[in-house]
Design a protein around this motif. Sequence first.
Motif, PDB file in Angstrom:
ATOM      1  N   ARG A 144       0.880  -1.215  -0.005  1.00 11.56           N
ATOM      2  CA  ARG A 144      -0.025   0.205   0.061  1.00 11.56           C
ATOM      3  C   ARG A 144       0.771   1.140   0.029  1.00 11.56           C
ATOM      4  N   ALA A 145       1.961   1.176   0.767  1.00 13.68           N
ATOM      5  CA  ALA A 145       2.782   2.407   0.948  1.00 13.68           C
ATOM      6  C   ALA A 145       3.521   2.671  -0.354  1.00 13.68           C
ATOM      7  N   ARG A 146       3.759   1.586  -1.294  1.00 10.65           N
ATOM      8  CA  ARG A 146       4.087   1.762  -2.716  1.00 10.65           C
ATOM      9  C   ARG A 146       3.290   1.905  -3.874  1.00 10.65           C
ATOM     10  N   GLY A 147       1.881   2.290  -3.231  1.00 13.41           N
ATOM     11  CA  GLY A 147       0.750   2.882  -4.132  1.00 13.41           C
ATOM     12  C   GLY A 147      -0.057   2.042  -4.627  1.00 13.41           C
ATOM     13  N   LEU A 148       0.279   0.450  -4.294  1.00 13.44           N
ATOM     14  CA  LEU A 148      -0.722  -0.544  -4.750  1.00 13.44           C
ATOM     15  C   LEU A 148      -1.755  -0.705  -3.672  1.00 13.44           C
ATOM     16  N   GLY A 149      -2.732  -0.492  -4.190  1.00 14.83           N
ATOM     17  CA  GLY A 149      -4.104  -0.179  -3.286  1.00 14.83           C
ATOM     18  C   GLY A 149      -4.718  -1.334  -2.746  1.00 14.83           C
ATOM     19  N   VAL A 150      -3.596  -2.465  -2.199  1.00 13.25           N
ATOM     20  CA  VAL A 150      -4.103  -3.849  -2.067  1.00 13.25           C
ATOM     21  C   VAL A 150      -5.045  -4.004  -0.298  1.00 13.25           C
ATOM     22  N   ILE A 151      -5.879  -4.761  -0.363  1.00 11.91           N
ATOM     23  CA  ILE A 151      -6.459  -4.988   0.891  1.00 11.91           C
ATOM     24  C   ILE A 151      -6.524  -6.588   1.173  1.00 11.91           C
ATOM     25  N   LEU A 152      -6.370  -6.733   2.203  1.00 14.92           N
ATOM     26  CA  LEU A 152      -6.645  -8.195   2.736  1.00 14.92           C
ATOM     27  C   LEU A 152      -8.112  -8.440   3.295  1.00 14.92           C
ATOM     28  N   ALA A 153      -8.546  -9.560   3.004  1.00 17.64           N
ATOM     29  CA  ALA A 153     -10.014 -10.133   3.281  1.00 17.64           C
ATOM     30  C   ALA A 153      -9.916 -11.206   3.811  1.00 17.64           C
ATOM     31  N   GLN A 154     -10.610 -11.420   4.853  1.00 22.18           N
ATOM     32  CA  GLN A 154     -10.729 -12.632   5.630  1.00 22.18           C
ATOM     33  C   GLN A 154     -12.121 -13.292   5.657  1.00 22.18           C
ATOM     34  N   HIS A 155     -12.008 -14.741   5.613  1.00 23.94           N
ATOM     35  CA  HIS A 155     -13.237 -15.609   5.839  1.00 23.94           C
ATOM     36  C   HIS A 155     -12.888 -16.016   7.159  1.00 23.94           C
ATOM     37  N   CYS A 156     -13.544 -15.492   8.171  1.00 16.06           N
ATOM     38  CA  CYS A 156     -13.345 -15.679   9.595  1.00 16.06           C
ATOM     39  C   CYS A 156     -13.982 -16.889  10.059  1.00 16.06           C
ATOM     40  N   GLU A 157     -12.993 -17.738  10.063  1.00 15.49           N
ATOM     41  CA  GLU A 157     -13.576 -19.035  10.890  1.00 15.49           C
ATOM     42  C   GLU A 157     -12.464 -20.120  11.230  1.00 15.49           C
ATOM     43  N   LEU A 158     -12.509 -20.538  12.572  1.00 15.08           N
ATOM     44  CA  LEU A 158     -11.556 -21.022  13.251  1.00 15.08           C
ATOM     45  C   LEU A 158     -11.657 -22.579  13.199  1.00 15.08           C
ATOM     46  N   ALA A 159     -10.861 -23.303  12.288  1.00 16.62           N
ATOM     47  CA  ALA A 159     -11.178 -24.634  12.006  1.00 16.62           C
ATOM     48  C   ALA A 159     -11.184 -25.496  13.287  1.00 16.62           C
ATOM     49  N   SER A 160     -10.596 -25.126  14.171  1.00 18.59           N
ATOM     50  CA  SER A 160     -10.656 -26.195  15.377  1.00 18.59           C
ATOM     51  C   SER A 160     -11.962 -26.061  16.213  1.00 18.59           C
ATOM     52  N   LEU A 161     -12.562 -24.932  16.159  1.00 18.38           N
ATOM     53  CA  LEU A 161     -13.918 -24.643  16.653  1.00 18.38           C
ATOM     54  C   LEU A 161     -15.046 -25.285  15.571  1.00 18.38           C
ATOM     55  N   ALA A 162     -14.880 -24.669  14.524  1.00 24.27           N
ATOM     56  CA  ALA A 162     -15.822 -25.201  13.571  1.00 24.27           C
ATOM     57  C   ALA A 162     -15.959 -26.756  13.544  1.00 24.27           C
ATOM     58  N   ASP A 163     -14.807 -27.638  13.515  1.00 22.02           N
ATOM     59  CA  ASP A 163     -14.526 -28.965  13.607  1.00 22.02           C
ATOM     60  C   ASP A 163     -15.548 -29.807  12.898  1.00 22.02           C
ATOM     61  N   GLY A 164     -15.685 -29.823  11.615  1.00 18.64           N
ATOM     62  CA  GLY A 164     -16.591 -30.611  10.779  1.00 18.64           C
ATOM     63  C   GLY A 164     -17.989 -30.093  10.837  1.00 18.64           C
ATOM     64  N   GLY A 165     -18.281 -29.418  11.635  1.00 18.19           N
ATOM     65  CA  GLY A 165     -19.782 -28.681  11.588  1.00 18.19           C
ATOM     66  C   GLY A 165     -20.207 -28.171  10.366  1.00 18.19           C
ATOM     67  N   VAL A 166     -21.633 -28.164  10.124  1.00 19.92           N
ATOM     68  CA  VAL A 166     -22.177 -27.972   8.835  1.00 19.92           C
ATOM     69  C   VAL A 166     -23.477 -27.147   9.081  1.00 19.92           C
ATOM     70  N   MET A 167     -23.726 -26.610  10.217  1.00 18.35           N
ATOM     71  CA  MET A 167     -24.761 -25.624  10.334  1.00 18.35           C
ATOM     72  C   MET A 167     -24.414 -24.990  11.725  1.00 18.35           C
TER      73      MET A 167
ATOM     74  N   LEU B 212     -13.757 -15.461  17.275  1.00 17.21           N
ATOM     75  CA  LEU B 212     -12.520 -15.408  17.793  1.00 17.21           C
ATOM     76  C   LEU B 212     -11.517 -15.162  16.410  1.00 17.21           C
ATOM     77  N   MET B 213     -11.808 -15.311  15.258  1.00 14.70           N
ATOM     78  CA  MET B 213     -10.918 -14.821  14.430  1.00 14.70           C
ATOM     79  C   MET B 213     -10.866 -13.456  13.834  1.00 14.70           C
ATOM     80  N   VAL B 214     -12.206 -13.016  14.179  1.00 19.17           N
ATOM     81  CA  VAL B 214     -12.340 -11.461  13.836  1.00 19.17           C
ATOM     82  C   VAL B 214     -11.831 -10.961  15.046  1.00 19.17           C
ATOM     83  N   ALA B 215     -11.843 -11.211  16.254  1.00 22.86           N
ATOM     84  CA  ALA B 215     -11.078 -10.517  17.252  1.00 22.86           C
ATOM     85  C   ALA B 215      -9.704 -10.528  17.227  1.00 22.86           C
ATOM     86  N   ARG B 216      -9.077 -11.757  16.610  1.00 23.69           N
ATOM     87  CA  ARG B 216      -7.775 -11.910  16.519  1.00 23.69           C
ATOM     88  C   ARG B 216      -7.213 -11.013  15.321  1.00 23.69           C
ATOM     89  N   ASP B 217      -7.915 -11.104  14.105  1.00 20.57           N
ATOM     90  CA  ASP B 217      -7.603 -10.076  13.015  1.00 20.57           C
ATOM     91  C   ASP B 217      -7.608  -8.489  13.470  1.00 20.57           C
TER      92      ASP B 217
END
Lengths: 341, 460
Positions: free
Chosen positions: B171-194, B215-220
């Motif tokens: 971004r500092a070099r003028g490339l307007g990139v942004i990171l986007a997260q699909h927030c889901e902690l795999a260890s808690l989702a643990d094969g869940g489907v709903m 938890l991942m929103v808070a972490r990020d």
Amino acid sequence: MTSGDAPFGAHRHLLSITDLGAVGIAEVMRVTDAFVEVARRPIPKVPALRGRTVVTLFAEESTRTRLSFEAAARRLSADVLSFSMDHSSVKKGESLRDTVETVTAMGVDALVVRHPEAGAPHQVARWVDAAVVNAGDGWHEHPTQALLDCYTIRQALTERSGIEPDAVGIAAFDGLRVAVVGDIRHSRVARSDVLALSALGAEVILVAPGSLLPTSLQGWPLSAVSNDLDAVLGTVDVCYLLRLQLERGAGKFLPSVREYASSYGLTARRAALMPEHALIMHPGPMNRGVEIADEVAHLPRSLVLRQVSNGVAVRMAVLFILLGSATAPSEAEALLDMTAE
Amino acid sequence: MNLLVRGGTVIDETGERRADVAVSSGSIAAVGDSLDAPDGATVLEAGGCLVAPGLVDLHVHLRQPGAEEAETVESGSRAAARGGFTAVVAMPNTDPPVDCAPVAAEILSLAAGALCLVAPAGAITVGRAGERLAPMGELAALGVRLFTDDGAGVQDAGVMRRALEYARGLRARGLGVILAQHCELASLADGGVMHEGGWSSRLGVPGIPAEAEELMVARDLSLTRLTGGAMHFLHLSTQRSVALVAAAKSEGLAVSAEVTPHHLSLTDAELAGFDPNYKVNPPLRGAPDVAALRAACATGVVDAVASDHAPHPPEAKETTLQAAAPGMIGLETALAVALMALGPTDGTADDGAPGRAQSPEVAVAAPALSPREVVGLMSWRAARIAGLSVDQGGDQGGPLVPGAPANLCVFDPTERWVLDPARLSSRSRNTPWAGRTLTGRVRHTVYGGELVVLDGEAQR
């Protein structure tokens, strides 16, 4: 059957106890009484479903449940086909839908489905014209188990009181305190039994270690939840022990099987805490020495073997109600009264 | 191609006014009362319609390369155009994934013939495996602006920290990139489907707790603070997720958030029949979550509504709930569902019949955003997050003024229609809205001055 009304309401299938309600459960019990009588005959077989085909489609092995359904279908003179969906056929790429459609293309009136995933029988019911009976789907439900449990409880209670089952009806369950103990989280038996028993008016108490209870019990028709079996046993009329499903990974929810058995196993000492009239039940197969001690399993108040023998009659009733509704009521009555030639 | 959009009400970031819009040579030629049609112009009747900048979808899966039986850049862009979109951001979880320049270049070449702007997003990590950083600089040089491992979140906090630091440098070099997260902690989702709650518990279906997302929103948010980076949160689905983002925004962190139309309208109660068409990730949540997401759209905490259009072939859905692929298509229903969930039309079109457009228990007072505010969430505000807005040098979402790029969405906010999956332009049919009555329908879409949708039908 004496009336042409569909006892399962609008449902052509038996997928969940919620399909039945108290009225439907009572109807199943009433029809079961007739088939228990059939079982006592020298030739325990009636021609009620002659010419009909029942397929047991099991994607998860369960010899007991399969045998029980197949015995029920044969005693009704139905033709029985048995299909095992092992995981190798799934790996060959055939989808559940293709498998089901292939089987039903052979001409099938009822599909008895056992599957390791919740809701699989509901999906099957969307794809076929045949009646679908849920013979256990993942952690979700096992409706015929709950029906045979209710039937067995009423049978034991009416025998004790000397009143005819028909005269009591579902009033036998009014205020009955039933503790369901063990791995509630992973138990389809618990889900169906809670629905059935509470619909009939019983008070259901769940007893389990914290990690074997579902995270939420919102919407469960319960009278209480406890982590302390000893504290509950003194006031129960029925103690229903669930199988610890170690093969489904229940072990990782517990420090050890030994610790579970010491806190939640029905030992002779704990059985003595129960009122004298209280009954002991287990859906089988039992882990002796874990959820139930060997000497407790053999007590006169234990209904475990009766549950198994009533299972056949209850499943006869379910198949008869689902498939016999196409028959005129008077004719169905006649079929029931005849013995097979 | 010359066009005259006649008789509508123009809505854009600057306001709302009755005006005709004349289009010539790819640009807006004039905006005003009773305009004369330019030479040889096609006249688009827009009486009763709103005339808005083309919609921008921050989150679509076009499945090309790798799963062309489910969708292609062409079919997906046609679905987008019929949904009123003139730009979509294509998620990088293709096969192979967009984790290197050649794959991005392939999608860009396919995009040249599309019916809307298709902006490929890039992966944060190689293979979306969450371990090594993908060449974000090389991808950014091709024009990739949004980076995400969508489908999964970056599980390792250390990797995510480095990604944020590296992106900050770009971004500092003028490339307007942004990171986007699909927030889901795999260890808690643990094969869940709903969603994990009363419904999953009663249905005996393995659940995904709200905390797997939160938890991942808070972490990020912590990592954004730590690195001074910028972060976009994809498809937030829970009450506490939007509360966390609200707090971070008041603190001044450079974060943005999107929600989907289905999370604004449907709850986990829809899973009662085990229908895999309601299986989606993140899962449909409870009614309090739906209410909180709607409120967050009204308060500005949520910046965009994005479809998370996720096509799947029939065999991926005609199976058990557990085995079915997660996701639902949404490009052709997004505007209507968003208008119904957020707008004052909510409730009037929802008669509780099987065709209802929301789960019954969320029939609560809606925050009643105006159609212009809803379109803002789906056009100019979304365009800024994607780096596609006019003020960022792009051509999306800008005010409808003479000289501006002619990207238009003309829609009737009151038309009621029943969704027939057979009439969709998407190659896939996995929609939860089949047979349901929706209110608000896209009439015409103009992309780069070309009339790509006329009276609801794609023109090529």
